[in-house]
Design a protein around this motif. Structure first.
Motif, PDB file in Angstrom:
ATOM      1  N   SER A 440       0.611  -1.304   0.018  1.00  0.00           N
ATOM      2  CA  SER A 440      -0.117  -0.001   0.175  1.00  0.00           C
ATOM      3  C   SER A 440       0.962   1.271   0.224  1.00  0.00           C
ATOM      4  O   SER A 440       0.437   2.326  -0.463  1.00  0.00           O
ATOM      5  N   GLY A 441       2.229   1.097   0.195  1.00  0.00           N
ATOM      6  CA  GLY A 441       3.233   2.353   0.634  1.00  0.00           C
ATOM      7  C   GLY A 441       3.122   2.925  -1.032  1.00  0.00           C
ATOM      8  O   GLY A 441       3.635   4.012  -0.998  1.00  0.00           O
ATOM      9  N   LEU A 442       3.046   1.906  -2.093  1.00  0.00           N
ATOM     10  CA  LEU A 442       3.312   2.363  -3.635  1.00  0.00           C
ATOM     11  C   LEU A 442       2.347   3.398  -3.929  1.00  0.00           C
ATOM     12  O   LEU A 442       2.315   3.804  -4.802  1.00  0.00           O
ATOM     13  N   ASP A 443       1.035   3.406  -3.203  1.00  0.00           N
ATOM     14  CA  ASP A 443      -0.392   4.001  -3.652  1.00  0.00           C
ATOM     15  C   ASP A 443       0.076   5.647  -3.326  1.00  0.00           C
ATOM     16  O   ASP A 443      -0.330   6.262  -2.485  1.00  0.00           O
ATOM     17  N   VAL A 444       0.802   6.211  -4.290  1.00  0.00           N
ATOM     18  CA  VAL A 444       1.117   7.364  -4.076  1.00  0.00           C
ATOM     19  C   VAL A 444       0.124   8.481  -3.989  1.00  0.00           C
ATOM     20  O   VAL A 444      -0.216   9.506  -3.468  1.00  0.00           O
ATOM     21  N   SER A 445      -0.921   8.148  -4.852  1.00  0.00           N
ATOM     22  CA  SER A 445      -2.029   8.926  -4.872  1.00  0.00           C
ATOM     23  C   SER A 445      -3.087   8.690  -3.844  1.00  0.00           C
ATOM     24  O   SER A 445      -4.212   9.512  -3.832  1.00  0.00           O
ATOM     25  N   ARG A 446      -3.043   7.815  -3.222  1.00  0.00           N
ATOM     26  CA  ARG A 446      -3.926   7.325  -1.956  1.00  0.00           C
ATOM     27  C   ARG A 446      -5.301   7.097  -2.735  1.00  0.00           C
ATOM     28  O   ARG A 446      -6.311   7.456  -1.733  1.00  0.00           O
ATOM     29  N   ASN A 447      -5.496   6.560  -3.703  1.00  0.00           N
ATOM     30  CA  ASN A 447      -6.864   6.383  -4.254  1.00  0.00           C
ATOM     31  C   ASN A 447      -7.333   4.917  -4.085  1.00  0.00           C
ATOM     32  O   ASN A 447      -8.198   4.691  -4.835  1.00  0.00           O
ATOM     33  N   GLY A 448      -6.600   3.862  -3.557  1.00  0.00           N
ATOM     34  CA  GLY A 448      -6.908   2.785  -3.711  1.00  0.00           C
ATOM     35  C   GLY A 448      -6.477   1.949  -4.762  1.00  0.00           C
ATOM     36  O   GLY A 448      -6.995   0.685  -4.879  1.00  0.00           O
ATOM     37  N   VAL A 449      -5.602   2.515  -5.707  1.00  0.00           N
ATOM     38  CA  VAL A 449      -5.333   1.824  -6.824  1.00  0.00           C
ATOM     39  C   VAL A 449      -3.728   2.001  -7.061  1.00  0.00           C
ATOM     40  O   VAL A 449      -3.230   2.975  -6.843  1.00  0.00           O
ATOM     41  N   ILE A 450      -3.181   1.027  -7.380  1.00  0.00           N
ATOM     42  CA  ILE A 450      -1.630   0.956  -7.554  1.00  0.00           C
ATOM     43  C   ILE A 450      -1.278   0.703  -9.064  1.00  0.00           C
ATOM     44  O   ILE A 450      -1.889  -0.450  -9.422  1.00  0.00           O
ATOM     45  N   THR A 451      -0.651   1.598  -9.674  1.00  0.00           N
ATOM     46  CA  THR A 451      -0.579   1.579 -11.057  1.00  0.00           C
ATOM     47  C   THR A 451       0.861   1.144 -11.398  1.00  0.00           C
ATOM     48  O   THR A 451       1.741   1.453 -10.439  1.00  0.00           O
ATOM     49  N   ARG A 452       1.353   0.663 -12.428  1.00  0.00           N
ATOM     50  CA  ARG A 452       2.770   0.410 -12.783  1.00  0.00           C
ATOM     51  C   ARG A 452       3.757   1.778 -12.561  1.00  0.00           C
ATOM     52  O   ARG A 452       4.715   1.489 -12.185  1.00  0.00           O
ATOM     53  N   GLY A 453       3.037   2.984 -12.998  1.00  0.00           N
ATOM     54  CA  GLY A 453       3.864   4.131 -12.828  1.00  0.00           C
ATOM     55  C   GLY A 453       4.188   4.257 -11.384  1.00  0.00           C
ATOM     56  O   GLY A 453       5.323   4.732 -10.996  1.00  0.00           O
ATOM     57  N   GLU A 454       3.177   4.311 -10.479  1.00  0.00           N
ATOM     58  CA  GLU A 454       3.403   4.338  -9.028  1.00  0.00           C
ATOM     59  C   GLU A 454       4.408   3.305  -8.561  1.00  0.00           C
ATOM     60  O   GLU A 454       5.237   3.770  -7.671  1.00  0.00           O
TER      61      GLU A 454
END
Length: 471
Positions: A440-454
């Protein structure tokens, strides 16, 4: 002759009482301290402990070391793994403690705080530290020109993530070191007390001058000095210096090509062996205000490697050979290994939340697929473990097109070759909610979704930071 001194406390109680001089219980240790890592790491080896003296995982630990006239804590944290090993070719039994700074109970502290328009960033940082709660070292003068909050800020959740987000926005670095939060800007002037480094104060060898994307740097070793702090300053005085020409900006040497002068401490490594003369502190320093206008980067063409100064020559040679055989830029492999090991390049690095172990954090199942196990990986030398790094990457030969692919081959192979918008994991829907929770720490936008870019943002940072240690 100054006598070496050390002791260890575990869970607030003396574990090994103070040892003095050459006829002492044997310890070897390596401690890496770098603000960009947010944590410091320690690899402590104790020889011939009684079987009943094992240290449990998550035990708090304090290592004090130095000389009779200067001894203090060089590491405070907790044990993530305890390994019991036999020294090759020797009857000696080694108890190996893999440690990190902080404490399990407070590592992921949370808070609900709000800050209005015009709040100074220093006030936000101090409030987060108080909510953690941890004492903090911050130099207000370094933030004198920082813009106040223009639209307010709400923190609702993870304090370390909030600190990391602020660090990105306001260009500072932070970490936990010896029970405190340390916040600093390595390339800006500091008000800390200056520690002299010269031949009369314990300097070992000759300083090395280098250039990196953060400015003019120096690498210098001194006799182990626990008084040095990651937010401190040193004043180097040496008649001679060497020059790391693989990391120099040759066109900018005029006027500042000398080791002498004041430097902000950028990173440190304490290391020692109580049965040898190895009892030293290695310092990477940056001269404030010397950010270069151009960058010479490590490339396949010039043979230089990011993070190359953090590993030995045999390691660098082998990584280049692996990259050539697999058609993967060896700098990408170095950046991945740097990030996965917390920039320690320790073959025993382990994720306390899983079985992930080693240079690329292989899980037990992945280790089995390449013909080994995580326990065996943890006992290998770093150079030996590179054979298994190569074995893991071999199926991806020809498919790794960029740094992101090199990282995702390790983290989530399904994302190799995908665009940065590709959704890897979602918090509330889909089959990979467990994977989201673990990362979850990779979810930079904190929107509940982790993209490859993040996901690849952190390894991109590893690559850029590694340019400071090109060799």
């Amino acid at each position: 002759m100054r006598k070496q001194v050390w002791s260890i406390d575990v869970n607030g109680q003396p574990y090994i009482s103070q040892q003095i001089g050459s006829r002492q219980f044997r310890i070897q240790f390596n401690i890496d301290i770098s603000p960009g890592d947010a944590l410091s790491f320690a690899d402590i080896r104790l020889y011939n402990l009684d079987k009943g003296s094992n240290v449990a995982q998550k035990s708090s630990i304090v290592l004090r070391a130095g000389y009779e006239d200067n001894v203090d804590a060089v590491f405070t944290g907790y044990v993530t793994n305890t390994l019991r090993e036999r020294d090759p070719g020797s009857p000696e039994i080694i108890t190996r403690l893999i440690c990190r700074s902080g404490q399990p109970a407070t590592d992921r502290a949370s808070a609900q705080l709000s800050f209005g328009v015009g709040t100074r960033v220093e006030e936000v940082i101090r409030a987060l530290a108080a909510a953690w709660p941890l004492p903090i070292d911050i130099d207000n003068a370094q933030f004198a020109d920082a813009r106040p909050l223009s639209s307010g800020l709400v923190v609702d959740g993870d304090i370390p993530q909030a600190m990391t987000d602020l660090a990105y926005a306001y260009k500072f670095e932070w970490m936990q070191d010896r029970g405190r939060i340390v916040v600093t800007k390595p390339n800006m002037p500091r008000t800390a007390t200056v520690v002299k480094v010269d031949q009369f104060s314990g300097m070992i060898g000759i300083p090395e001058v280098s250039r990196g994307p953060d400015g003019l740097g120096v690498f210098v070793a001194v006799q182990l000095n626990p008084a040095l702090r990651i937010n401190g300053k040193i004043n180097v005085e040496s008649e001679f210096a060497t020059f790391n020409t693989g990391n120099l900006f040759v066109t900018e040497l005029t006027g500042d090509a000398t080791a002498n002068g004041e430097y902000n401490i950028f990173a440190m490594k304490h290391s020692g062996d109580s049965h040898s003369d190895l009892w030293r502190t290695e310092i990477d320093g940056l001269r404030a205000g010397t950010i270069p206008t151009a960058t010479e980067t490590a490339t396949q063409q010039n043979g230089k490697l990011v993070w190359g100064a953090r590993v030995d020559q045999a390691f660098r040679v082998k990584v280049r050979e692996i990259g050539g055989r697999l058609s993967i830029d060896p700098n990408w492999i170095m950046a991945v290994m740097g990030f996965e090991t917390g920039y320690t390049f320790s073959p025993a690095a382990r994720n306390p939340g899983s079985t992930a172990t080693g240079l690329i954090q292989l899980l037990e199942a992945s280790a089995r697929e390449v013909g080994t196990s995580t326990s065996q990986l943890a006992r290998m030398t770093a150079v030996r473990q590179l054979d298994y790094v190569e074995a893991y990457y071999k199926p991806y030969s020809g498919r790794i097109r960029n740094l992101g692919d090199a990282y995702l081959a390790v983290l989530w192979p399904a994302a190799v070759g995908r665009p940065d918008s590709y959704v890897m994991w979602e918090r509330d829907t889909g089959p990979y909610q467990r994977e989201y929770a673990a990362n979850s720490g990779l979810d930079v936008s904190r929107n509940g979704v982790i993209t490859r870019g993040e996901a690849v943002a952190s390894v991109n940072t590893s690559y850029m930071r590694g340019q400071q240690f090109v060799r």
